[in-house]
Design a protein around this motif. Structure first.
Motif, mmCIF file in Angstrom:
data_model
loop_
_atom_site.group_PDB
_atom_site.id
_atom_site.type_symbol
_atom_site.label_atom_id
_atom_site.label_comp_id
_atom_site.label_asym_id
_atom_site.label_seq_id
_atom_site.Cartn_x
_atom_site.Cartn_y
_atom_site.Cartn_z
ATOM 1 N N VAL A 222 23.616 -25.732 13.024
ATOM 2 C CA VAL A 222 22.854 -25.310 12.104
ATOM 3 C C VAL A 222 23.029 -23.756 11.818
ATOM 4 O O VAL A 222 23.137 -23.005 12.922
ATOM 5 C CB VAL A 222 21.288 -25.383 12.255
ATOM 6 C CG1 VAL A 222 20.495 -25.054 11.185
ATOM 7 C CG2 VAL A 222 20.979 -27.137 12.698
ATOM 8 N N VAL A 223 23.343 -23.531 10.793
ATOM 9 C CA VAL A 223 23.683 -21.903 10.409
ATOM 10 C C VAL A 223 22.736 -21.395 9.177
ATOM 11 O O VAL A 223 22.774 -22.173 8.228
ATOM 12 C CB VAL A 223 25.277 -21.794 9.976
ATOM 13 C CG1 VAL A 223 25.228 -20.190 9.745
ATOM 14 C CG2 VAL A 223 26.163 -22.373 11.128
ATOM 15 N N GLN A 224 21.887 -20.632 9.702
ATOM 16 C CA GLN A 224 20.818 -20.020 8.815
ATOM 17 C C GLN A 224 20.960 -18.383 8.764
ATOM 18 O O GLN A 224 20.928 -17.926 9.714
ATOM 19 C CB GLN A 224 19.645 -20.541 9.278
ATOM 20 C CG GLN A 224 18.413 -20.419 8.318
ATOM 21 C CD GLN A 224 17.218 -21.033 8.744
ATOM 22 O OE1 GLN A 224 17.041 -22.293 8.404
ATOM 23 N NE2 GLN A 224 16.239 -20.425 9.593
ATOM 24 N N PHE A 225 20.629 -17.719 7.462
ATOM 25 C CA PHE A 225 20.728 -16.438 7.404
ATOM 26 C C PHE A 225 19.940 -16.338 5.984
ATOM 27 O O PHE A 225 19.950 -17.080 4.966
ATOM 28 C CB PHE A 225 21.795 -15.664 7.677
ATOM 29 C CG PHE A 225 22.945 -15.869 6.737
ATOM 30 C CD1 PHE A 225 23.176 -15.077 5.844
ATOM 31 C CD2 PHE A 225 23.479 -17.269 6.744
ATOM 32 C CE1 PHE A 225 24.091 -15.251 4.854
ATOM 33 C CE2 PHE A 225 24.637 -17.420 5.517
ATOM 34 C CZ PHE A 225 24.979 -16.402 4.824
ATOM 35 N N THR A 226 19.481 -14.787 5.902
ATOM 36 C CA THR A 226 18.842 -14.548 4.463
ATOM 37 C C THR A 226 19.903 -13.390 3.872
ATOM 38 O O THR A 226 20.509 -12.814 4.806
ATOM 39 C CB THR A 226 17.564 -14.074 4.808
ATOM 40 O OG1 THR A 226 17.400 -12.775 5.645
ATOM 41 C CG2 THR A 226 16.536 -15.249 5.177
ATOM 42 N N VAL A 227 19.782 -13.340 2.728
ATOM 43 C CA VAL A 227 20.839 -12.394 1.925
ATOM 44 C C VAL A 227 19.800 -11.696 0.835
ATOM 45 O O VAL A 227 19.333 -12.512 0.100
ATOM 46 C CB VAL A 227 22.057 -13.151 1.226
ATOM 47 C CG1 VAL A 227 22.792 -12.009 0.673
ATOM 48 C CG2 VAL A 227 22.850 -13.858 2.447
ATOM 49 N N LYS A 228 19.674 -10.286 0.586
ATOM 50 C CA LYS A 228 19.170 -9.777 -0.305
ATOM 51 C C LYS A 228 19.955 -8.765 -0.924
ATOM 52 O O LYS A 228 20.383 -7.805 -0.322
ATOM 53 C CB LYS A 228 17.955 -8.967 0.281
ATOM 54 C CG LYS A 228 17.208 -8.287 -0.679
ATOM 55 C CD LYS A 228 16.048 -7.389 -0.022
ATOM 56 C CE LYS A 228 15.113 -6.613 -0.834
ATOM 57 N NZ LYS A 228 14.307 -5.691 -0.339
ATOM 58 N N HIS A 229 20.515 -9.201 -2.334
ATOM 59 C CA HIS A 229 21.208 -8.200 -3.098
ATOM 60 C C HIS A 229 20.420 -7.451 -3.703
ATOM 61 O O HIS A 229 20.030 -7.473 -4.990
ATOM 62 C CB HIS A 229 22.124 -9.124 -4.123
ATOM 63 C CG HIS A 229 22.863 -10.019 -3.510
ATOM 64 N ND1 HIS A 229 24.072 -9.705 -2.587
ATOM 65 C CD2 HIS A 229 23.412 -11.283 -3.448
ATOM 66 C CE1 HIS A 229 24.850 -10.415 -2.124
ATOM 67 N NE2 HIS A 229 24.254 -11.600 -2.766
#
Length: 425
Positions: A94-101
């Motif tokens: 499981v690979v999980q992360f957040t991204v905010k442009h």
């Protein structure tokens, strides 16, 4: 009594399940020790600089801190080592992360790479071998979620196209690879793609191939239509000539046959001409369809029971960004989908609505500053050059390009109190 026993049993099961969950990497950038955990590549001396920053608008000054790109038109390369090497042969990955442009990205990557044990952090660049690449990539009209696997010295991309958001808010990306060689991709907890690796990637040679020795039978009929044998040409059908002498033309008075040759009237289209006749087409009753060679087992096919499996020891960001400002946060690598969900609930979904409210009130605050500062900014008698200079000076600091977050923090010293959201967390 039974209810109490059931409750205790459920509690114990939850403890056991949590104990069984293996967390190989968890990063929220909420402390000041992050630089000790991450290594900037030394493969070139002009890489872009990462900083840890919650963003201009955020839900919480500490919980929203993430790894942000801070310089435009730069390559970035940074990596961190897992707590131990993960072998996902017989367990989920499981690979999980957040991204905010936050910058309103125009062209740049937002993906992570999972890297093997032989990876060299100091030499990390675009040519470094990786196991998996996953996450958003945006450039102009290209807006997609990448999922790429390394297989037999080649990087193989998912054949499906998965779109990604291009707004300025935080989004959660999750990839799950199961031991049964299935995968699933979720965006903000909504499933956007799933399937078998063998079906959705060109990883293996085909199980079946067309028989190279097969020959189309001589009696094979592959004409879908034939002329109607019962169709007859109408008796009044005129199929020639297409041109006829103009009946109204007359030989000019000054025409000299000896000098000009024999006179002939000019040709005009035949008004009765119908064109060449041909019988109408009907469906061929003997039609068998296009011929194709039959499939036979591919003698070169080899199954790969480890198609899904990798030894992963590092995670890294190897990116190019035209306009900087992307924030990466809440990175998790585990073998437990339920734990990933709990982690997402705690660090993403608990703050999402607050972030939306913060952005709305932040925009209102910026507009207010612009309106107040702009009222007495311009003088109609000044030159255009002076107008531009005054406009730049009058622009609120939050709208100017900033290298250090302290300047923004100074402008919005009581930011959360102004937004009225601090007590909601």
């Amino acid at each position: 009594m039974r209810l109490k026993k059931a409750a205790v049993f459920g509690f114990l099961c939850a403890i056991i399940a949590e104990a069984q969950a293996k967390v190989y990497f968890e990063e929220t950038f909420s402390d000041d020790e992050w630089q000790k955990r991450w290594t900037v590549s030394k493969h070139r001396d002009d890489l872009g600089v990462f900083r840890v920053y919650p963003g201009i608008f955020h839900a919480d000054a500490n919980a929203s801190r993430g790894l942000q790109t801070s310089q435009d038109a730069k390559f970035y390369a940074i990596s961190s080592q897992l707590t131990e090497t993960i072998d996902n042969t017989d367990k989920p990955l499981v690979v999980q992360f957040t991204v905010k442009h936050e910058q309103g990205i125009d062209c740049g990557g937002g993906y992570v790479k999972l890297l093997p044990p032989e990876f060299d952090s100091d030499k990390f660049d675009g040519d470094s071998k990786y196991n998996i690449m996953f996450g958003p990539d945006i450039c102009g009209l290209k807006r997609k979620i990448h999922f790429i696997l390394h297989h037999e010295n080649q990087n193989k991309e998912l054949k499906k196209e998965i779109g990604c958001p291009v707004d300025e808010y935080t989004h959660l990306y999750r990839l799950v690879v199961q031991p049964n060689q299935t995968y699933s991709i979720s965006l903000d907890d909504k499933l956007v793609s799933e399937g078998l690796l063998v079906d959705d990637f060109d990883l293996l040679t085909p199980k079946n191939i067309k028989d190279p020795t097969a020959v189309k039978p001589e009696d094979w009929v592959d004409d879908a239509t034939i002329p109607d044998p019962e169709d007859k040409k109408p008796e009044d059908w005129v199929d020639g000539p297409a041109l006829i002498p103009d009946p109204e033309a007359s030989k000019p008075d000054d025409w000299d046959d000896e000098a000009d040759g024999s006179w002939e009237p000019p040709q005009i289209p035949n008004p009765d001409y119908n064109g060449p006749w041909s019988p109408k087409l009907i469906s061929n009753p003997d039609y068998k369809g296009p011929w194709e060679a039959p499939l036979i087992p591919n003698p070169d096919y080899r199954d790969d029971p480890l198609l899904h499996a990798f030894n992963t020891a590092y995670i890294g960001f190897d990116l190019w960004q035209v306009k900087s400002g992307t924030i990466f946060d809440n990175i998790l690598i585990t073998d437990d989908v339920e734990y990933a969900q709990e982690f997402a609930d705690k660090i993403f979904f608990a703050y999402r609505d607050v972030e939306l409210q913060a952005k709305k009130k932040y925009d209102e605050l910026v507009q207010k500053v612009k309106d107040e500062e702009g009222e007495n900014t311009f003088d109609d008698n000044d030159t255009e050059e002076q107008d531009d200079k005054e406009a730049e000076e009058a622009a609120p600091p939050v709208l100017k390009e900033q290298e250090e977050p302290d300047e923004l923090d100074e402008l919005f010293a009581n930011y959360e109190q102004q937004l009225g959201i601090k007590d909601e967390l």
